[in-house]
Design an enzyme around this catalytic site. Sequence first.
Site, short mmCIF file in Angstrom:
data_model
loop_
_atom_site.label_atom_id
_atom_site.label_comp_id
_atom_site.label_asym_id
_atom_site.label_seq_id
_atom_site.Cartn_x
_atom_site.Cartn_y
_atom_site.Cartn_z
N GLY A 1 -6.56 -3.22 12.93
CA GLY A 1 -6.60 -1.84 13.42
C GLY A 1 -5.89 -0.97 12.41
N SER B 1 -6.39 -8.49 9.13
CA SER B 1 -6.40 -7.09 8.71
C SER B 1 -5.00 -6.48 8.76
CB SER B 1 -7.41 -6.31 9.55
OG SER B 1 -7.60 -5.02 9.06
N HIS C 1 -9.70 -6.73 3.27
CA HIS C 1 -10.99 -6.04 3.13
C HIS C 1 -11.23 -5.60 1.69
CE1 HIS C 1 -10.78 -5.82 7.51
NE2 HIS C 1 -9.70 -5.07 7.43
N GLU D 1 -13.70 -10.21 2.41
CA GLU D 1 -14.05 -10.51 3.79
C GLU D 1 -14.42 -11.98 3.97
OE1 GLU D 1 -12.65 -8.11 4.85
OE2 GLU D 1 -14.09 -6.96 6.04
#
Length: 235
Positions: free
Chosen positions: A90, A122, A159, A194
């Site tokens: 998030g 993340s 990412h 990823e």
Amino acid sequence: MKQMIIASTSTIHGSGYLNYLLEELTFFFKDVDTILFIPYARPGGISHDAYTKKAQEAFSEIGKKVKGIHEFTNPKEALNTAQGIFVGGGNTFVLVNQLYKNNLISTLQEVIFKGTPYLGTSAGSNICGLTINTTNDMPIVYPPSFKTLALVPFNINPHYLDPDPSSKHMGETRETRIQEFHAFNSQPVVGLREGSWLKVNGENIVLKGELDARIFEYNKAPYEVETGTDLSGLK
């Protein structure tokens, strides 16, 4: 002894939430019945309850229960008694701000160093580095500090995206942004693509997944490392 999975993402293209990691997580959380989920990063502003439900649905596929830390009156006690911990993705700034607000940074460090299995994806991976200064997120809130858990001796850029030569976008690439970071900071940065993750056992740090990672060191040209590479000496 630290036991950690530091993953670039929770979801890869064409796959469900945590689906690509479930086989690995079956072994990683083999001695865990209930996982403590920290939903503070709130992707898209999702509520803590809704985010926890998403994690519950994913872990139910491997027979694990999930309980959100926000459901406890004493979050420190929840951490200290947790069998396993998952911090989801998030907004990293929102996550860190809430961890500081609840005075959980040092407690989280302590329980992980004592051996409580930790999964981060993340934003939950960003906080494992020395600082969150290499996050891709917008600074929508202002946490008391950008320093976080320092569980690995470098920063992480989840990412990580390679420049697309066919793109008409003229803005900064991830590599350019990390170079800007190194104009003011000297710690290495691991660009996690990823579907890649770092497996940590004690002081041993190994790149896992199908893709290589891109490594940025101060005053050095960026370079690639293959999956399976030991990154323990990266400092």
